[in-house]
Design a protein around this motif. Structure first.
Motif: not given
Length: 334
Positions: A18-26, A63-67, A92-97, A187-188
């Motif tokens: 099932s799709p991932a649900v992201l809960q963000l902290s502010g 493809a590698f934006p984190l840096s 997003r990467l977790m969903e794809e994998s 992701f890294i």
């Protein structure tokens, strides 16, 4: 261990696809003893893990934006904004994998000594039971630091001050195969730059050659071996690399540069600092013995492969003899 910034987001992803649900902290985590204890326990668990990889960033790209996001934060950007952008990308990467369950994602920017680090870890909960003040029991949850499979620690100081380094990032390779962890490495945005087990094996081979070249007495060889293993394991325990100059001083206080110069002169290809691989070090132990002009010394992992021991006959069968020794024996038997 001053914690400059830390925050936790949650990715709720079930193994049913099932799709991932992201809960963000502010808001960032408040500076507290609990936060310090959490990061301390995480570092202990991370350092204890075997099977780490060591590397450096790919060139920044789509493809590698984190840096790039990390550089913006270091240059004065907002930590919360950085962490949200990064965890959205991770989701997003977790969903794809489709090979991972979710968890709580910790981002922590902290300083240890003079070195700054960023750690990112996917944390899971374990169920347990607690005893209340009235002596009743209730179920409770706690972070299971012994069950960490996805985590990275980036040496920000090394990245900033030594951009040519190939080992400022460490990450867990995981025990479930590369497919289960490749998305986290993507992701890294990390490529493996140093073979930790290979470098450690090369160091141990260089030490064996050094002991042979010095023709050390058995007691002296054993003492120096203990110094090497103790120092290397201590470095692995705190997540720090083996510094060859420090190791050389510990091996021979009277000639503190002897082992370091031996490595350099023989050109083993080792960097001044190498990651300590605990698994390789745990396997390292030497069998040594001398009698009536005969001197034998070999590493424990050779027993059963290149060397066989016949306990009943009290003999050793040795294969793959060094070329130099074989040439000497050929000349002697000619």
């Amino acid at each position: 261990m001053p914690i400059r910034h830390s925050i936790i987001h949650q990715i709720d992803k079930k193994p049913d696809g099932s799709p991932a649900v992201l809960q963000l902290s502010g808001t960032e985590l408040h500076e507290s003893q609990a936060t310090e204890n959490m990061l301390h326990d995480l570092n202990l668990a991370y350092n204890a893990k075997t099977g780490k990889g060591w590397g450096f960033f790919h060139a920044q790209s789509g493809a590698f934006p984190l840096s790039g996001w990390l550089q913006t934060f270091i240059d004065g950007g907002d930590f919360i904004e950085f962490s949200i952008t990064a965890v959205e990308h991770l989701t997003r990467l977790m969903e794809e994998s489709n090979l991972s369950v979710g968890g709580h994602v910790l981002f922590a920017h902290y300083q240890q000594g003079m070195t700054e680090y960023l750690v990112v870890a996917l944390l899971q909960h374990s169920e347990s039971v607690t005893v209340n003040a009235d002596l009743s029991v209730t179920p409770s949850k706690h972070l299971d630091f012994g069950n960490i499979h996805l985590a990275t620690r980036i040496n920000l100081s090394e990245w900033r001050n030594n951009p040519q380094s190939r080992q400022y990032i460490s990450f867990l390779k995981g025990s479930k195969g590369r497919k289960a962890t490749d998305y986290f490495r993507d992701f890294i945005g990390c490529q493996e730059g140093v073979d930790g087990p290979g470098e450690t094996r090369t160091l141990l081979k260089a030490f064996s050659d050094f002991v042979a070249a010095e023709d050390l007495h058995e007691d002296s060889a054993r003492e120096k071996t203990q110094a090497l293993v103790s120092y290397s394991m201590a470095q692995a325990k705190i997540g720090e690399p083996i510094a060859l100059d420090e190791l050389s001083e510990l091996i021979d206080e009277d000639r503190p540069k002897a082992f370091y110069d031996f490595i350099r002169n023989k050109d083993y290809g080792l960097s001044p600092e190498i990651p300590a691989d605990k698994r390789t070090l745990n396997q390292y132990r030497r069998f040594t013995g001398r009698t009536n002009g005969l001197s034998i010394s070999f590493e424990s992992h050779m027993l059963g492969s290149a060397i066989e021991y016949d306990a009943e006959a009290g003999s050793l069968l040795m294969r793959d003899l060094p070329t130099q020794l074989r040439d000497q024996l050929k000349r002697a038997s000619a």
